[in-house]
Design a protein around this motif. Structure first.
Motif: not given
Lengths: 88, 369
Positions: B18-22, B26-35, B75-76, B208-210
């Motif tokens: 879980l990150t700010r992106f979800g 979702r996080t990997a997708e956002a990173l691929l878009l360079g967000r 998240f759990a 924040d991260g989990a």
């Protein structure tokens, strides 16, 4: 005649870092503050010194790279303060 | 000197973050878009202060109950069913800061209710009760290699046949106390992080991260094949200037990789000195292997970063595309830094590294069929 900023800085260094065996006038203007065998300061001392200097002189040191540059020596720190006072 | 890596393979049954992106996908997708998840926010939250890059899942100020509890509880629900906390299915909780934000909140507000969540074991006990885990909950904390240590410990437990499955659960939520600490060190400043970029002024961001991973014994299709750990014992806040602390850990995991074709998910926070040492040593041990860091977008999620980035790595493998080093620009310290996304298919393993205060280094080798 010594510069009042360097004199004040040397006193601050001795008192802030509790350098028991060193007098302010023993610190040469050009001696590196970090890594000097005579002063024996490490990065935690640097952190403490930066915080005190920021408070005393009303100057903000923005990054670790600027901090390293400013702590090059008493002379470098005095020059940094003179250049940045009034900018914060 | 390098200690040999642990080569006790453990299969990853499930892993998410879980990150700010979800979540991880979702996080990997956002990173691929360079967000970029980071934005400039006051370092002391409602008390103001300089603006620094933070990627938060909510306001930084601590709440009652603590702001991480509800987030982690939701998240759990993604964790596979199990007798978590039973003797053969223990939980390993790792964090760098646990509930330290509550101690800060108590100091600020003098509300004694914050104290109940502030210390490491008290915060874990709160989490244990909230999530209904049994009493077999082990706690690991070693700054920003905490998640790696938890995963390595789980692999050892499985190898010794002391357990059947292990849930490793990692989290770190940024508090004004922690942000101000990094800010006073001048490594969290007003600049956005650009990991491995060769520039004049460095900066990190915090996030924040989990994350969690369920590990089982043996060598399944997605497995952590080896763990390497090394401590320089050099200085609390700086690395050996010759880079050999990074080198020792990298050599150990390179030996375990045994010539596999790898890409490297580095630590890469955005500091200049450590970033240079890390990039150089990883390039030396893994010639030609692309090196990425995602902290220029997600921020440094502290003790959870090893788990968060493992989950993102697995998500990247599912899509076949690996996000590049978001936030960084050329020139970089070394030629191996991948600024843009690339295809995962050309590689058969991933090396994931994290580093921490005190000169701690950790790396794991992720293999996939």
């Amino acid at each position: 005649m010594s510069d009042p900023t360097t004199t004040r800085l040397k006193s601050l260094i001795v008192t802030t870092l509790k350098l028991a065996d060193i007098k302010p006038e023993d610190i040469p203007d050009d001696e590196p503050l970090i890594g000097s065998p005579r002063l024996g300061l490490d990065s935690i001392d640097a952190l403490e010194l930066v915080l005190v200097v920021e408070k005393e002189f009303g100057v903000k040191i923005g990054s670790s790279e600027e901090s390293r540059q400013a702590l090059g020596s008493v002379k470098a720190l005095a020059a940094y303060l003179k250049a940045h006072q009034g900018n914060s | 000197m390098s200690a040999a890596a642990d080569t006790f393979p453990s299969t990853i049954e499930a892993c998410d973050c879980l990150t700010r992106f979800g979540d991880a996908d979702r996080t990997a997708e956002a990173l691929l878009l360079g967000r970029i998840a980071l934005s400039l926010l006051p370092v002391l939250g409602r008390d103001g202060g300089d603006s620094v890059p933070l990627a938060l899942m909510g306001p930084i100020d601590e709440t009652l109950p603590p702001r991480w509890l509800g987030v982690l509880s939701r998240f759990a629900s993604r964790i596979p069913a199990g007798k978590w906390g039973a003797p053969r299915e223990p939980v390993v909780v790792t964090s760098s800061n646990f509930g330290i934000g509550s101690l800060y909140a108590f100091t600020r507000d003098r509300d004694a209710r914050h104290i109940a969540h502030g210390t490491p074991f008290a915060s874990v006990e709160l989490l244990r009760r909230e999530l209904g885990w049994g009493t077999q909950v082990q706690v690991f904390s070693h700054a920003c290699v905490s998640a790696h240590l938890g995963l390595a410990h789980a692999a050892r437990l499985l190898h010794a046949d002391l357990v059947d499955r292990v849930l490793v659960f990692s989290h770190d939520f940024v508090s004004p106390f922690v942000a101000a600490g990094f800010h006073s060190l001048k490594i969290l400043n007003g600049g956005m992080p650009a990991p491995f970029s060769d520039r004049e002024i460095g900066s990190i961001g915090l996030g924040d991260g989990a994350g969690f991973a369920v590990l089982t014994r043996g060598a399944g299709p997605i497995r952590i094949a080896a763990h390497a750990m090394h401590n320089e014992m050099f200085h609390f806040t700086s690395n050996r200037p010759d880079g050999d602390g990074f080198g020792a850990c990298a050599r150990a995991i390179a030996a375990a990789a045994g010539g596999r074709s790898v890409w490297v998910k580095g630590h890469g926070t955005g500091t200049l000195e450590a970033g240079r040492l890390e990039a150089v040593e990883l390039a030396r041990q893994f010639p030609g292997a692309p090196l990425v860091s995602w902290k220029g977008s997600l921020g440094h999620t502290l003790g959870s970063c090893g788990m968060v980035e493992l989950a993102v790595t697995l998500a990247a493998l599912r899509t076949g595309r690996v996000p590049g080093t978001v936030g960084a620009t050329a020139p970089c310290f070394t030629d191996n830094v991948a600024l843009e996304p690339f295809a995962a298919g050309a590689f058969d393993a991933v090396v994931l590294t994290s580093n921490a205060f005190g000169g701690a280094h950790a790396a794991m080798l992720l293999c996939h069929d």
